[in-house]
Design an enzyme around this catalytic site. Structure first.
Site, short mmCIF file in Angstrom:
data_model
loop_
_atom_site.label_atom_id
_atom_site.label_comp_id
_atom_site.label_asym_id
_atom_site.label_seq_id
_atom_site.Cartn_x
_atom_site.Cartn_y
_atom_site.Cartn_z
CE LYS A 1 -3.91 -6.53 -0.40
NZ LYS A 1 -4.46 -5.08 -0.52
CG ASP B 1 -21.20 1.13 -9.42
OD1 ASP B 1 -22.44 1.18 -9.76
OD2 ASP B 1 -20.65 2.33 -9.10
CB ILE B 2 -24.85 -1.29 -11.62
CG1 ILE B 2 -24.22 -0.06 -12.69
CG2 ILE B 2 -25.82 -0.68 -10.80
CD1 ILE B 2 -25.38 0.61 -13.57
CG ASP C 1 -1.73 -1.30 1.04
OD1 ASP C 1 -2.03 -1.77 -0.02
OD2 ASP C 1 -2.40 -1.67 2.05
CE LYS D 1 -10.92 -4.06 0.12
NZ LYS D 1 -9.63 -3.82 0.29
NE ARG E 1 -1.39 -0.91 8.09
CZ ARG E 1 -2.41 -0.63 8.72
NH1 ARG E 1 -2.72 0.69 9.28
NH2 ARG E 1 -3.51 -1.31 8.84
#
Ligand code: 6AU
Length: 276
Positions: free
Chosen positions: A61, A97-98, A39, A94, A247
């Site tokens: 990731k 939505d439609i 991240d 993630k 982390r």
């Protein structure tokens, strides 16, 4: 026997999804079920993390929407390092939505996720449509990465007060069963596939979801914003095939040493589970 006791080479041989096959084979070859959650907020840090930790991980990731200078060179850099170190790339997007919107967010757009991410996760808050839409995209004869892309359904969350529980989680399993050509497994805190036995006629054969568990840290129980941690050993005992740590590794004083430690702990727990 419970499916989680089956070793990776056997699961690779028997799995119907090419991405799962590759994933299990990489894990076995590198003796690693570790996923680094990188991240990081600029491309240079992201790529040096991938290069430094590449030898110890099965999957890298990313959250590329938090990389301030993300562009084509970031993508190329990640692809090159994935080839150099033999890891897969998981974009933690993630999608939620439609159907029509997620198709465009996944394939195309500014991030071009389908071009470089082997694995992407999604939430089924909106019901079946999102899963149907993504399945349609990756199984279409026109899709350039056919059989090279798979999804994980976010079936549970590690954050305090998560609403992804009970019937919501059950619905995730139901949808994964319905779309085995694209839905390879789950991000969850435990195995969700134990209730069904091998060779069940309803699924047309064997079912073997891959379980990724996040919220892994060997030194902390959580953060101030509701994240809750467990150790590699406890996650793998509960059914995690792959452990995701962020982390705990990249923010450690010596990230390479930390990656080696998490790799060893995750692998040892996997060996114990499959041989015990
Ligand atoms: O190890 P950390 O706490 O530094 O990072 C955990 C990573 C972050 C989260 O966005 C992600 O795992 N995550 C997810 C994923 C992977 O989908 C789900 C979840 O329930 N909890 C969680 O922390 O990149």
């Amino acid at each position: 026997a419970s499916r989680s006791k089956v070793p990776f080479p056997e699961r690779a041989a028997r799995h119907s999804h090419p991405v799962a096959k590759r994933l299990f084979s990489i894990a076995e070859a590198k003796k690693s079920n570790l996923v680094i959650s990188a991240d990081l907020t600029d491309s240079k840090k992201l790529l040096s993390c991938a290069d430094d930790l590449g030898p110890y991980i099965a999957v890298f990731k990313s959250h590329v929407d938090l990389v301030s200078d993300f562009d084509d060179s970031t993508i190329q850099g990640l692809k090159d390092l994935a080839a150099k170190h033999n890891f897969m790339i998981f974009e933690d997007r993630k999608l939620v939505d439609i159907g029509s919107t997620v198709q465009k967010q996944y394939h195309g757009g500014v991030m071009r996720i389908s071009d470089w991410a082997d694995i992407v996760n999604l939430s089924v808050l909106g019901g079946d449509g999102i899963v149907e839409a993504l399945d349609e995209t990756v199984t279409s004869p026109d899709f350039p990465y056919r059989d090279q892309r798979a999804f994980l359904i976010l079936a549970e969350m590690t954050s305090k007060g998560s609403l992804a529980v009970g019937s919501y989680t059950e619905k995730c399993v139901e949808l994964a069963r319905k779309f085995p050509r694209s839905m390879m497994g789950f991000v969850a805190t435990r195995a969700l596939n134990e209730q069904k036995e091998e060779g069940d006629a309803a699924s047309g054969g064997e079912e073997d979801f891959v379980v990724f568990t996040t919220g892994i840290n060997m030194a902390s129980k959580g953060d101030k914003l509701g994240q809750q941690y467990q150790t590699p050993a406890s996650a793998v005992e509960r059914g995690a095939d792959f452990i995701i740590a962020g982390r705990g590794i990249y923010a450690a004083a010596d990230p390479v040493e930390a990656a080696k430690r998490y790799q060893a702990a995750g692998w040892e727990a996997y060996v114990k589970r499959t041989q015990g």
